[in-house]
Design an enzyme around this catalytic site. Structure first.
Site, PDB file in Angstrom:
ATOM      1  N   GLU A 280       0.817  -1.233   0.000  1.00  0.00           N
ATOM      2  CA  GLU A 280       0.000   0.000   0.000  1.00  0.00           C
ATOM      3  C   GLU A 280       0.841   1.268   0.000  1.00  0.00           C
ATOM      4  O   GLU A 280       0.740   2.086   0.917  1.00  0.00           O
ATOM      5  CB  GLU A 280      -0.889   0.027   1.258  1.00  0.00           C
ATOM      6  CG  GLU A 280      -1.771  -1.165   1.466  1.00  0.00           C
ATOM      7  CD  GLU A 280      -2.475  -1.127   2.831  1.00  0.00           C
ATOM      8  OE1 GLU A 280      -2.066  -0.356   3.724  1.00  0.00           O
ATOM      9  OE2 GLU A 280      -3.429  -1.884   3.000  1.00  0.00           O
ATOM     10  N   GLY A 282       2.122   5.036  -0.713  1.00  0.00           N
ATOM     11  CA  GLY A 282       1.543   6.330  -1.066  1.00  0.00           C
ATOM     12  C   GLY A 282       2.662   7.295  -1.402  1.00  0.00           C
ATOM     13  O   GLY A 282       2.906   7.629  -2.566  1.00  0.00           O
ATOM     14  N   ARG A 283       3.410   7.701  -0.370  1.00  0.00           N
ATOM     15  CA  ARG A 283       4.469   8.698  -0.510  1.00  0.00           C
ATOM     16  C   ARG A 283       5.475   8.354  -1.616  1.00  0.00           C
ATOM     17  O   ARG A 283       5.873   9.221  -2.393  1.00  0.00           O
ATOM     18  CB  ARG A 283       5.232   8.779   0.818  1.00  0.00           C
ATOM     19  CG  ARG A 283       6.276   9.874   0.872  1.00  0.00           C
ATOM     20  CD  ARG A 283       7.226   9.688   2.067  1.00  0.00           C
ATOM     21  NE  ARG A 283       6.594   9.312   3.289  1.00  0.00           N
ATOM     22  CZ  ARG A 283       6.209  10.161   4.258  1.00  0.00           C
ATOM     23  NH1 ARG A 283       6.425  11.438   4.122  1.00  0.00           N
ATOM     24  NH2 ARG A 283       5.646   9.699   5.346  1.00  0.00           N
ATOM     25  N   TYR A 323       5.856  17.779  11.699  1.00  0.00           N
ATOM     26  CA  TYR A 323       6.826  16.701  11.970  1.00  0.00           C
ATOM     27  C   TYR A 323       8.262  17.208  11.970  1.00  0.00           C
ATOM     28  O   TYR A 323       9.191  16.409  11.897  1.00  0.00           O
ATOM     29  CB  TYR A 323       6.754  15.612  10.896  1.00  0.00           C
ATOM     30  CG  TYR A 323       5.372  15.166  10.497  1.00  0.00           C
ATOM     31  CD1 TYR A 323       4.590  14.388  11.348  1.00  0.00           C
ATOM     32  CD2 TYR A 323       4.847  15.506   9.251  1.00  0.00           C
ATOM     33  CE1 TYR A 323       3.331  13.968  10.969  1.00  0.00           C
ATOM     34  CE2 TYR A 323       3.582  15.086   8.875  1.00  0.00           C
ATOM     35  CZ  TYR A 323       2.827  14.325   9.739  1.00  0.00           C
ATOM     36  OH  TYR A 323       1.586  13.902   9.354  1.00  0.00           O
ATOM     37  N   CYS A 349      -0.355  33.332  11.330  1.00  0.00           N
ATOM     38  CA  CYS A 349      -0.066  33.948  12.632  1.00  0.00           C
ATOM     39  C   CYS A 349       0.384  32.933  13.664  1.00  0.00           C
ATOM     40  O   CYS A 349      -0.256  32.770  14.709  1.00  0.00           O
ATOM     41  CB  CYS A 349      -1.302  34.681  13.117  1.00  0.00           C
ATOM     42  SG  CYS A 349      -1.859  35.861  11.902  1.00  0.00           S
ATOM     43  N   GLU A 350       1.422  32.203  13.338  1.00  0.00           N
ATOM     44  CA  GLU A 350       2.003  31.253  14.286  1.00  0.00           C
ATOM     45  C   GLU A 350       3.490  31.190  14.005  1.00  0.00           C
ATOM     46  O   GLU A 350       3.902  31.136  12.839  1.00  0.00           O
ATOM     47  CB  GLU A 350       1.434  29.843  14.062  1.00  0.00           C
ATOM     48  CG  GLU A 350      -0.049  29.757  14.220  1.00  0.00           C
ATOM     49  CD  GLU A 350      -0.512  28.403  14.751  1.00  0.00           C
ATOM     50  OE1 GLU A 350       0.305  27.681  15.364  1.00  0.00           O
ATOM     51  OE2 GLU A 350      -1.684  28.101  14.558  1.00  0.00           O
ATOM     52  N   TYR A 378       1.139  14.035   0.982  1.00  0.00           N
ATOM     53  CA  TYR A 378       0.783  14.656   2.261  1.00  0.00           C
ATOM     54  C   TYR A 378       1.013  16.169   2.208  1.00  0.00           C
ATOM     55  O   TYR A 378       1.385  16.783   3.199  1.00  0.00           O
ATOM     56  CB  TYR A 378       1.561  13.997   3.421  1.00  0.00           C
ATOM     57  CG  TYR A 378       1.390  12.488   3.440  1.00  0.00           C
ATOM     58  CD1 TYR A 378       0.166  11.931   3.755  1.00  0.00           C
ATOM     59  CD2 TYR A 378       2.438  11.625   3.082  1.00  0.00           C
ATOM     60  CE1 TYR A 378      -0.027  10.543   3.741  1.00  0.00           C
ATOM     61  CE2 TYR A 378       2.255  10.243   3.066  1.00  0.00           C
ATOM     62  CZ  TYR A 378       1.030   9.718   3.397  1.00  0.00           C
ATOM     63  OH  TYR A 378       0.840   8.360   3.367  1.00  0.00           O
TER      64      TYR A 378
END
Ligand code: LLP
Length: 413
Positions: A280, A282-283, A323, A349-350, A378
């Site tokens: 399976e 994905g990335r 991450y 604003c972070e 992702y």
């Protein structure tokens, strides 16, 4: 193969000049290479050619409908994790019999939808879910095909958020309990045992965890086969890691290990069970074949720190914030300009809103373009409207042609 390269000091995707793409569609923009996606899927698929297998593309990595249709036409199966993803996969043309459905928290409506859609397998993640699935199938007068997701307590030695096969993780069922579950399931008229499932994590950099998993699953299946239980497939999950520092060049491979390294070690182990192998990824299919284009809005300097403020932000690509993930940043126009150490940040604003930290980049000015590499997986799927920002446009490159495969969301002003 990696489809990005500098030609005459300008960054290209296949035969397409990315500065022209940025000019035509604006920024931020996700850009994907069709040839790269096809190549990676086929390379992974062919790696398992010596054994009956199905590569189920993990939709969570990138679920753009045009890309999904491409994957379905290539003969891929699909790994879905919600009713929404199942609906997208069916709409894109994946045959239901090539779709596996995993999730620790399926609602009754989702379980009903999966059974009614006739998927290949519902991957069961708890004893209670197994019982509920059996009851719902019985109420529907149907038979639910299931695979129990084993939690084998294998460590991939990666980021804690990307590790899923340890006992401390919420995923799957521990071996002993899983064995009891299969024995119970074998006696249920509304359940068909299709296979067994496992996924120990994402960004796996060595073949070892796959080998350990295969050995564990093969022993588990053989034991239950001896009890008269029939298994059709062994699903080894996804997780093949991508090297985020290898971003350019047709001769480069984007992976820490070739898919063949996994296949040649896993196939002989699973072969003993007589089961088909499901994988399976994905990335590893989509990640290195996409990038995020952005434009410099402002430069700014504080005591000891230089910031390049760009028009993409953590709402477009949250991986660095979530991450501490590393993404290579490249200017679209290569120059001999002096380099400087900068943080590449967005408008949100972070203070956690950054795309890259402490990078040596050529001096960039307002209006210049840059690319955040290896953003195909992702990226868009984890994007949001935080701070009321519209999601980016998505563009597919095919040789020297390019087209929008999802419009930019409309700004509210
Ligand atoms: N199968 C299952 C059951 C999964 O949970 C996943 C990923 C995959 C397959 C595909 O794994 P891949 O081949 O893409 O590694 N948002 C994180 C990654 C989360 C992965 C979740 N599960 C990131 O940006 O790194």
């Amino acid at each position: 193969m990696i489809p990005f390269a500098y030609k005459n000091n300008r960054l290209f995707c296949e035969e397409t000049d990315l500065t022209a793409v940025a000019g035509q569609y604006g920024t931020p923009a996700y850009v994907y290479s069709k040839a790269g996606i096809v190549h990676n899927f086929q390379k992974i698929d062919q790696a398992f050619a010596a054994h009956p297998h199905l590569v189920c593309y993990a939709l969570k990595a990138n679920a753009n409908p045009v890309i999904l249709k491409m994957m379905a036409e290539l003969g891929a199966g699909a790994d879905v994790v919600s009713g929404g993803e199942l609906a997208l996969a069916l709409k894109a043309g994946f045959p239901a019999q090539r779709i596996v459905y995993a999730s620790v928290g399926k609602t009754d409506a989702e379980i009903r939808y999966a059974i009614g859609s006739n998927v290949l397998a519902i991957n069961i993640e708890s004893r209670e879910e197994l019982q509920v699935t059996a009851r719902i199938a019985a109420e529907m007068g149907a038979v639910a095909p299931i695979a129990i997701r084993i939690n084998p307590d294998i460590d991939i030695e990666g980021h804690p958020y990307l590790t899923t096969g340890k006992s401390a993780n919420k995923f799957g069922i521990e071996m002993k309990e899983a064995r009891d579950c299969y024995l119970w399931a074998a006696g249920q008229k509304s359940i068909k045992i299709a296979g067994v499932h496992c996924h120990v994590g994402s960004m796996i950099k060595k073949a070892d965890p796959y080998v350990k998993m295969a050995e564990t699953l093969a022993a588990f299946v053989s034991d239950l086969q001896a009890q008269g239980i029939h298994f059709e497939h062994v699903d080894i999950g996804g997780g093949l890691g991508v090297d985020y520092t290898r971003v350019l060049g047709e001769k480069e491979t984007p992976w820490f290990m070739e898919p063949e390294d996994i296949a040649e070690k896993v196939i002989p182990v699973i072969k003993q069970t007589g089961c088909e192998i499901l994988f399976e990824p994905g990335r590893s299919i989509i990640g290195p074949n996409g990038l995020l284009l952005s434009q410099v809005l402002f430069r700014k300097e504080t005591k000891g720190k230089k910031f390049i403020i760009v028009d993409a932000a953590m709402n477009d690509l949250i991986r660095p914030s979530l991450y501490s993930a590393y993404h290579t940043v490249l200017p679209l126009q290569k120059s001999d300009a002096a380099t400087e150490q900068v943080d590449v940040v967005g408008a949100i604003c972070e203070s956690g809103d950054f795309l890259a930290k402490d990078r040596d980049l050529p001096v960039m000015q307002r209006g210049d373009h840059l690319a955040v590499m290896t953003a195909g997986a992702y990226g868009y799927t984890l994007s949001s409207n935080y701070n009321e920002r519209p999601r980016a446009v998505e563009v597919l490159v095919d040789g020297d042609s390019h087209r929008i495969i999802r419009e930019r969301e409309k700004a509210a002003f």
